[in-house]
Design an enzyme around this catalytic site. Sequence first.
Site, PDB file in Angstrom:
ATOM      1  N   LEU A  44       0.852  -1.186   0.000  1.00  0.00           N
ATOM      2  CA  LEU A  44       0.000   0.000   0.000  1.00  0.00           C
ATOM      3  C   LEU A  44       0.890   1.238   0.000  1.00  0.00           C
ATOM      4  O   LEU A  44       2.093   1.143   0.263  1.00  0.00           O
ATOM      5  CB  LEU A  44      -0.904   0.006   1.231  1.00  0.00           C
ATOM      6  CG  LEU A  44      -1.866  -1.186   1.354  1.00  0.00           C
ATOM      7  CD1 LEU A  44      -2.554  -1.165   2.713  1.00  0.00           C
ATOM      8  CD2 LEU A  44      -2.890  -1.173   0.224  1.00  0.00           C
ATOM      9  N   SER A  45       0.303   2.395  -0.260  1.00  0.00           N
ATOM     10  CA  SER A  45       1.139   3.595  -0.293  1.00  0.00           C
ATOM     11  C   SER A  45       1.807   3.844   1.059  1.00  0.00           C
ATOM     12  O   SER A  45       2.919   4.371   1.114  1.00  0.00           O
ATOM     13  CB  SER A  45       0.326   4.819  -0.723  1.00  0.00           C
ATOM     14  OG  SER A  45      -0.717   5.086   0.196  1.00  0.00           O
ATOM     15  N   GLU A  46       1.135   3.469   2.159  1.00  0.00           N
ATOM     16  CA  GLU A  46       1.753   3.602   3.489  1.00  0.00           C
ATOM     17  C   GLU A  46       1.316   2.460   4.402  1.00  0.00           C
ATOM     18  O   GLU A  46       0.156   2.035   4.378  1.00  0.00           O
ATOM     19  CB  GLU A  46       1.355   4.912   4.166  1.00  0.00           C
ATOM     20  CG  GLU A  46       1.770   6.167   3.426  1.00  0.00           C
ATOM     21  CD  GLU A  46       3.253   6.475   3.504  1.00  0.00           C
ATOM     22  OE1 GLU A  46       3.966   5.810   4.290  1.00  0.00           O
ATOM     23  OE2 GLU A  46       3.690   7.384   2.788  1.00  0.00           O
ATOM     24  N   THR A  47       2.265   1.989   5.206  1.00  0.00           N
ATOM     25  CA  THR A  47       1.978   1.099   6.319  1.00  0.00           C
ATOM     26  C   THR A  47       2.510   1.767   7.583  1.00  0.00           C
ATOM     27  O   THR A  47       3.660   2.199   7.627  1.00  0.00           O
ATOM     28  CB  THR A  47       2.641  -0.278   6.135  1.00  0.00           C
ATOM     29  OG1 THR A  47       2.083  -0.902   4.970  1.00  0.00           O
ATOM     30  CG2 THR A  47       2.401  -1.175   7.337  1.00  0.00           C
TER      31      THR A  47
END
Length: 262
Positions: A44-47
Site C-alpha cells: 500500500l502507499s503507506e503502512t
Amino acid sequence: MGLAIYQVDVFTDQLFAGNPAAVCLLPAPREKHWMQMVAREMNLSETAFLHPENDGWRLRWFTPAVEVALCGHATLASAHVLWETGQLTPTATARFYTESGLLTAERNGSSIELNFPAKIAVPTQAPAGLAEALGVKPLFVGRSAFDYLVEIDSATTLQAMKPDFSKLGELPVRGVIVTARSDQTEFDFVSRFFAPASGVNEDPVTGSAHCTLGPFWQERLNKSDFRAYQASARGGVVKVRVAGGRVFLGGDAVTVLRGELL
C-alpha cells in the site's frame, strides 16, 4: 502469537475509496528492515507501525520502498484503529511521537481531525524536466521541506494529466503536488500527488500534502478553512484548517480488513 494488523480506507466514509493504509500494532519497537519488509508485503502507499511510548504512541510510516518523515492518511488510520479497538477511550486524544514531532488526533463528530505542522512551499525555479514530466504548463512552482508544489490552470487539466513517472522519479524530492482551483462549488481546490521516487507513482489521497496546500491556498483565497478534493482514481475529501503555523486535517475512515501478521 501474531501481531494485529488492519487495513483502513481513509478520507472517505465508503469502503474501497479514499486512500488505504495498513496499521500494525506492536507491543515494542521492531527493527527498521523488518518494518520495511512488512510494508513491501502490504504493498500500500503507506503502512504505519505504532507501539506505546510515554503518554502516547511511537509512530513510523513506510511506503513499499522507503520510510517517510510525515504521513497524514496513515496517521488518521492509526488513530481510527486505536479508538475502534478500545486502546483509547472515545474522548481521549491520540498522541503520536514521530520524526516530525508530536502529532495529535481528536474525534470531531464522525470525523477525525489531525494537528500537523505547516510545510510552506517557497517559490523556486522549476527544475529541468519538471514541466515535461508532468505534461502541463506551471503557473507557480514552489518547494516545501518534502515536495515540489505546482499550480496549474484548471481542474480539468489536472484530471487529464498523464505524467511520465520515470522522469518524475529522478527529481530529488519525496514527491510532486499538483493543484488547481476547483471547478465545483463544494470544493475550494483540487490536487494530485505523485511520488515515484518514494515508491508510489500516484498516492490516492495525501494528508501531508495538504500541510503545504493549506497555506498556499490560504494566501490566494484569503480564507483559512477549506474543503479539498484529491482527484485520483479513488478520490478523497480532506477538510483543511490553517491556524498559527499548524494545519488541521479532517476526514473519515473505514476499516476494511482485520488480520494477524504471523
